[in-house]
Design a protein around this motif. Sequence first.
Motif, mmCIF file in Angstrom:
data_model
loop_
_atom_site.group_PDB
_atom_site.id
_atom_site.type_symbol
_atom_site.label_atom_id
_atom_site.label_comp_id
_atom_site.label_asym_id
_atom_site.label_seq_id
_atom_site.Cartn_x
_atom_site.Cartn_y
_atom_site.Cartn_z
ATOM 1 N N TYR A 17 0.875 -1.323 -0.085
ATOM 2 C CA TYR A 17 0.027 -0.169 -0.106
ATOM 3 C C TYR A 17 0.900 1.085 -0.066
ATOM 4 O O TYR A 17 0.365 2.317 -0.808
ATOM 5 C CB TYR A 17 -0.976 -0.026 1.164
ATOM 6 N N ILE A 18 1.915 1.183 0.727
ATOM 7 C CA ILE A 18 2.949 2.426 0.845
ATOM 8 C C ILE A 18 3.440 2.449 -0.725
ATOM 9 O O ILE A 18 3.420 3.783 -1.322
ATOM 10 C CB ILE A 18 3.939 2.207 1.607
ATOM 11 N N TYR A 19 3.803 1.647 -1.294
ATOM 12 C CA TYR A 19 4.193 1.715 -2.855
ATOM 13 C C TYR A 19 3.311 2.255 -3.762
ATOM 14 O O TYR A 19 3.530 2.973 -4.461
ATOM 15 C CB TYR A 19 4.742 0.129 -3.089
ATOM 16 N N ALA A 20 2.173 1.586 -3.522
ATOM 17 C CA ALA A 20 0.695 1.997 -4.183
ATOM 18 C C ALA A 20 0.714 3.607 -4.143
ATOM 19 O O ALA A 20 0.639 4.097 -4.939
ATOM 20 C CB ALA A 20 -0.217 1.142 -4.140
ATOM 21 N N ILE A 21 0.782 4.115 -2.820
ATOM 22 C CA ILE A 21 0.364 5.510 -2.924
ATOM 23 C C ILE A 21 1.620 6.165 -3.452
ATOM 24 O O ILE A 21 1.583 7.307 -3.903
ATOM 25 C CB ILE A 21 0.455 5.879 -1.426
ATOM 26 N N LYS A 22 2.988 6.036 -3.298
ATOM 27 C CA LYS A 22 3.940 6.653 -3.752
ATOM 28 C C LYS A 22 4.120 6.649 -5.215
ATOM 29 O O LYS A 22 4.449 7.591 -5.867
ATOM 30 C CB LYS A 22 5.357 5.871 -3.266
ATOM 31 N N PRO B 68 12.882 7.708 2.895
ATOM 32 C CA PRO B 68 11.726 7.591 3.984
ATOM 33 C C PRO B 68 11.147 9.226 3.890
ATOM 34 O O PRO B 68 11.893 10.174 3.743
ATOM 35 C CB PRO B 68 12.378 7.239 5.321
ATOM 36 N N VAL B 69 9.812 9.307 4.091
ATOM 37 C CA VAL B 69 9.296 10.455 4.570
ATOM 38 C C VAL B 69 8.100 10.407 5.541
ATOM 39 O O VAL B 69 7.911 9.325 6.033
ATOM 40 C CB VAL B 69 8.194 10.803 3.177
ATOM 41 N N GLU B 70 8.159 11.335 6.257
ATOM 42 C CA GLU B 70 7.512 11.547 7.506
ATOM 43 C C GLU B 70 5.883 10.985 7.300
ATOM 44 O O GLU B 70 5.317 10.655 8.367
ATOM 45 C CB GLU B 70 7.519 12.994 8.112
ATOM 46 N N GLY B 71 5.474 11.317 6.427
ATOM 47 C CA GLY B 71 3.953 11.226 6.192
ATOM 48 C C GLY B 71 3.698 9.664 5.756
ATOM 49 O O GLY B 71 2.391 9.458 5.589
ATOM 50 N N LEU B 72 4.440 8.897 5.508
ATOM 51 C CA LEU B 72 4.264 7.477 5.012
ATOM 52 C C LEU B 72 5.146 6.546 5.599
ATOM 53 O O LEU B 72 6.085 6.427 5.099
ATOM 54 C CB LEU B 72 4.179 7.458 3.419
ATOM 55 N N GLN B 73 4.682 5.680 6.650
ATOM 56 C CA GLN B 73 5.553 5.109 7.165
ATOM 57 C C GLN B 73 5.040 3.583 7.685
ATOM 58 O O GLN B 73 3.817 3.387 7.935
ATOM 59 C CB GLN B 73 5.956 5.512 9.042
#
Length: 609
Positions: free
Chosen positions: A125-130, A172-177
């Motif tokens: 899901y993190i990859y899909a958002i990025k 890394p970004v603060e908004g997606l961990q």
Amino acid sequence: MRRAGIARTAAVLLAGVFFSAWTSAQAPGPEPKVLRYAFRVAETGFDPAQISDTYSKTVAAGIFDAPLKFEFLAKPAKLIPNTLVAMPEISDDFKTLSFELRPGIHFSDDPAFGGKKRELTAADYIYAIKRHYDPQWKSPNLYLLENVKILGLSELRKELMAAKKPFDYERPVEGLQQLGRYKFQIKLGVGDPRFINQFADAGFLGAVAREVVEAYADKIMEHPVGTGPWRLAEWRRSSRIVLEKNPNYREEFYKEQPPADKPELAAQVRALQGRRLPMVDRVEIAIIEENQPRWLSFLGGEADVLTELPFEFANIAIPGNKLAPNLAKRGVHMTRFIYPEIAFSYFNMDDPVVGGYTPEKIALRRAISLAMDVDKQIRLARSGQGIPAQGPSIPGVFGYDPGFKSEMSEYNLAKAKALLDLYGYTDKDGDGWRDRPDGTPLRIEYATQPDGTSRQLIELWHKGMEALKVRMDFKTAKWPENLKSANAAKLQMWGVSWVATTPDNDTFLALGDGRAKGKANKARFDLPAYNALYEKQKALPNGPEREAVMREAQRLLIAYMPYKMDIHRIFTDLSQPWVIGYERNVFVRNFWQYVDIDTQALPGRSNKP
């Protein structure tokens, strides 16, 4: 003799066992259940990071899994977990969202996984958002994420674009961990109480495996691989789409609540309780752009469902908005609803003829809009199946005011002519047609499609423009071609519709958001005063204050007229008597898994693929 008899008996028995096993292997199993129907517009592809059209997203919603989903039969719309163990945890300021996935969910098999089962994890899901932030994919839905400012992602995108470097998925970004194998957290710069609705749109935020994207690269639109109930089995572009059950799909069971207002459907829903989903084996979708063959395919029993009955056949199929006796006698079911959309024509605000924010350009757009007879459009082109739109707001969602009236629905040739005269759009060379204020010819180009309804709309536009003495040329192309041109700002005007994906009017106010230019905002409208109102309403909870801000934003969009918003269409779906459990929930794209086919009721039709 006794031993010989026993031996013979044993041989006969053994032969019988082998014969039984052989005949069992050769005997045909139950015929696969196939659901057949048609799209009226061609798809563009099936990658959630690249698609925005309804038809592509419908297919993608069957292949991919979003974290949440809308309950199929719930009214009003109700969000429930899909791949999550429970609803996400949301902070009081709506700026932190925490998700936890159910273990044991697997992607459909694909060579990209090297012959191993691939489990869904938070990283997917993190990859899909990025991916929506990666300029390579030109995401048409990026604005939905940038509106809420996922901390660090927009900044990362801008930095890498300025340096002309590829997007860094590892940064890394603060908004997606990622907080664990099955947990992830999103932190926003803007608290939006309704942002959670986006996580029910699998055609936007469905989980995507990185290995698959890297394996197929620029061919990823043709190779969707997800964890949803379906896998793509066949695709002939703009012609035929076939989906089959995903063998790896998890155990999901039918548990919809029977609707109180539809007794026949309620009985079917009760009969389906506890069935494993999906209940049909294949979905075959034909692309039939012309209305008559699509209608005839249903009438002849070749299609199981006819979504959105073509308007020219309304008087035959639903005279007086009731199911025709011959169809009722056959056992056909009717589902009728106001579609959560607006059918409109947009003006390209970057175009030197119809675009711009100066008074004479606003007057031209208003005059053109006043020359479209919406009542006649509903009566003739839509066979009475629609209600006039008053602005960027639709019935049935938060923010709609049934008492609000505006110039959007007005047909007034006298006012239109007066506006053109006042701002210098007069016949300066004596050829009988109006020219621009600077004396150059005034010529409008309207993009359209080669189908019956579009031809009727062209006729109405032609009559209106002829009455104003404004030249309007019509450029015909297939819908996907027009969409591509619209995204590239190459169309001056185009008639299309915009459909809500969530039960909130923000979807339609986004049509004027300057950050969504070339995406939802095909008109490329960009007015600071409007942008500020749009941003303000997003941060407010539902209530009178938000409604007031939404009305003010609507009035600005109406005053500048980047869109001529025509109607909210009323659609009727028809389903054959052998289709069990069909209903239309406009926020659930993939109805296929909730219906069954009664093969015993099929009229001699083969279900063999």
